[in-house]
Design a protein around this motif. Structure first.
Motif, short mmCIF file in Angstrom:
data_model
loop_
_atom_site.label_atom_id
_atom_site.label_comp_id
_atom_site.label_asym_id
_atom_site.label_seq_id
_atom_site.Cartn_x
_atom_site.Cartn_y
_atom_site.Cartn_z
N ILE A 183 0.73 -1.25 0.17
CA ILE A 183 -0.19 -0.15 -0.11
C ILE A 183 0.76 1.39 0.01
O ILE A 183 0.36 2.27 -0.48
CB ILE A 183 -1.03 0.11 1.29
N VAL A 186 1.51 1.75 -3.55
CA VAL A 186 0.28 2.15 -4.46
C VAL A 186 -0.20 3.30 -4.10
O VAL A 186 -0.75 4.16 -4.97
CB VAL A 186 -0.85 1.03 -4.22
N THR A 217 4.18 -3.96 -7.79
CA THR A 217 2.99 -4.57 -7.52
C THR A 217 1.98 -4.19 -8.83
O THR A 217 2.02 -3.39 -9.48
CB THR A 217 2.27 -3.46 -6.34
N GLY A 218 1.10 -5.39 -8.88
CA GLY A 218 0.07 -5.38 -9.91
C GLY A 218 -0.73 -4.30 -9.73
O GLY A 218 -1.09 -3.54 -10.98
N ARG A 219 -1.26 -3.74 -8.78
CA ARG A 219 -1.94 -2.61 -8.48
C ARG A 219 -1.43 -1.29 -8.82
O ARG A 219 -2.07 -0.45 -9.36
CB ARG A 219 -2.60 -2.54 -7.10
N ALA A 236 -1.67 -1.11 -12.47
CA ALA A 236 -3.00 -0.97 -13.13
C ALA A 236 -3.29 0.84 -12.83
O ALA A 236 -4.16 1.23 -13.61
CB ALA A 236 -3.97 -1.59 -12.20
N LEU A 237 -2.86 1.25 -11.91
CA LEU A 237 -2.90 2.69 -11.76
C LEU A 237 -2.47 3.43 -12.77
O LEU A 237 -2.79 4.44 -13.34
CB LEU A 237 -2.39 3.17 -10.35
N GLU A 279 -4.55 3.04 -16.07
CA GLU A 279 -5.88 3.70 -15.84
C GLU A 279 -5.54 5.18 -15.94
O GLU A 279 -6.41 5.83 -16.81
CB GLU A 279 -6.59 3.53 -14.35
N GLU A 309 1.91 -11.21 -6.60
CA GLU A 309 2.38 -10.01 -7.03
C GLU A 309 3.27 -10.24 -8.16
O GLU A 309 3.18 -9.34 -9.13
CB GLU A 309 2.89 -9.33 -5.91
N ALA A 317 1.39 -11.26 -11.19
CA ALA A 317 0.63 -9.99 -11.66
C ALA A 317 1.46 -9.12 -12.45
O ALA A 317 0.99 -8.56 -13.60
CB ALA A 317 0.18 -9.13 -10.62
#
Length: 451
Positions: A216, A219, A243-245, A248-249, A252, A294, A297
């Motif tokens: 986190i 992220v 991290t995959g998240r 993704a951010l 996006e 992770e 990802a």
């Protein structure tokens, strides 16, 4: 009948979009012809049947630490390691050198050393720190490809992290200059307080360090950096995403019109937190290695194209800084720039079916395009003849004596990997051949083309 300086015959060429068999000719340091069967003669010919020819890799993220800390690496040894790994250009980060590259005088000092010692071509990052926003214009005039900023403690006293206002105003200025800002994105409040809490409790082992830098923290900081980039109109590049998240951010934001990109690193693709607990300091980095889920990802994002760039984040240090019982006090950096291609061939191509063309894209074509490096990253007539000839059939197990780093200390020692770099050429000159460096330094500064 044409006469060339060199003809490479019979290789399978790997571009960012395709694989095909062709002959490639070089004249005056440039790719002069690409044909299924070239006619004409050359001063030298290479029989490359059975080999794959990649565009020379471009490592967008290295710390060679010169001037001032060349005992940590230096351009001479660092660029020899790059050449041994098929890398023909690199982008050196502003910190770990002393002084860091945060003004014109520091840029000039680094440039002089790089021109003297670099075996391969190079670009230089400038830095954003709390007190140098008025110096960004002079760095841009010198030819930096962008500006690096830390959102958390860099570990180097003379390169402090930025607060949000400094980052926002630095991005505004970078946008006016038409240059990207590269961001180390971790939330400093989260990581620093968790570290202090662990140390106060007497927890200074590897797992305590891993727990102090949770996903986190990355992220959240990535999201904040993207918001500031959108508000300032700045191009932003998130370095070493783990991290995959986080990926993704970035994807996006890009889909919504933000000029955003990211990179991941070979060590996140090859190792996990479990390896870090097993091997210890040789794998300490920030952000730290993540869980196997992770890691997968990240591989999925490489397959899909959501991760456009893979860079080594080569960050060495003298061996004494990689020892000690207090894991928080150990230098956080991994020596690995010699193995980027082999990691992608082993863990990606051989194990997960990652296309060779995707490997060429993330290590060369996309890097040259993102940072506007003229003549680089492509197998095309008129491009620089930067080439890596690779035997994909070979398996390699590196030993310490095979490393070209200043300090022969790396997590890749003893790891079986697919692919052997047979020969590396920079602008048509062979710099590495069959395990040996065969040229004197010839690196030149790469300045970004106008946006």
């Amino acid at each position: 009948m044409s006469r060339y300086d060199l003809i490479v015959r019979g290789a399978t060429l790997v571009s960012g979009t395709a694989e095909y068999r062709a002959d490639l000719a070089i004249a005056d340091g440039l790719i002069a012809a690409l044909e299924p069967e070239l006619t004409g003669s050359a001063a030298e010919e290479i029989d490359a049947r059975g080999l794959h020819l990649f565009p020379g890799l471009i490592d967008a993220h290295v710390h060679f630490n010169a001037p001032g800390r060349a005992d940590w690496e230096g351009f001479a040894t660092g660029t020899r390691a790059l050449a041994a790994g098929g890398v023909t250009s690199y982008c050196d980060m502003p910190l770990n050198a002393h002084p860091p590259t945060i003004d014109a005088a520091a840029f000039d000092a680094k440039l002089a050393v790089a021109r003297r010692d670099s075996l391969v071509d190079f670009a230089l990052w400038g830095g954003i720190v709390p007190d140098n926003l008025e110096r960004l214009d002079e760095l841009a005039a010198r030819g930096v490809i962008g500006f690096k900023a830390f959102m958390s403690n860099s570990g180097i006293d003379d390169f402090p992290c930025v607060d949000d206002l400094t980052l926002y105003e630095g991005m505004q200025r970078a946008a006016r200059l038409g240059l990207p800002v590269a961001v180390h994105a971790e939330n400093d409040t989260i990581t620093a307080r968790l570290a202090r809490r662990a140390i106060a409790a007497g927890r200074t082992d590897t797992r305590a360090y891993l727990d102090s830098r949770p996903a986190i923290a990355e992220v959240e900081a990535i999201g904040r950096a993207l918001l500031l980039a959108e508000a300032s109109g700045c191009a932003v590049h998130i370095v070493h995403v783990s991290t995959g998240r986080g990926v993704a951010l970035v994807a996006e934001a890009r889909a919504h019109g933000v000029d955003a990109s990211c990179e991941t690193c070979p060590h996140y693709l090859a190792f996990t937190d479990e390896d870090m607990e097993r091997l210890g300091a040789v794998l300490k980095c920030a952000p730290p290695l993540r869980t196997p889920s992770e890691q997968e990802a990240l591989w999925a994002a490489l397959h899909s194209g959501a991760i456009p760039i893979v860079a080594s984040d080569h960050s060495p240090a003298p061996p004494e800084l990689k020892r000690g019982a207090d894991f928080f006090g150990i230098w956080g950096g991994i020596s690995g720039c010699q193995f980027t291609l082999q990691v992608l061939l082993s863990e990606g191509y051989a194990r997960r079916g990652l296309p060779l063309s995707r490997i060429a894209a993330v290590t060369a074509e996309a890097v040259a395009r993102r940072f506007r490096l003229p003549g680089k990253g492509r197998l095309a007539v008129g491009a620089d003849a930067d080439l890596a000839l690779v035997d994909l059939r070979a398996e390699v197990v590196p030993h310490a004596q095979d490393l070209f780093f200043r300090h022969r200390y790396s997590p890749y020692i003893g790891r079986t990997m697919r692919g052997r770099v047979v020969r590396t050429l920079v602008r048509g000159t062979t710099v590495f051949r069959e395990g040996a460096i065969v040229a004197a330094p010839l690196g030149r500064l790469l300045r970004p083309t106008t946006a």
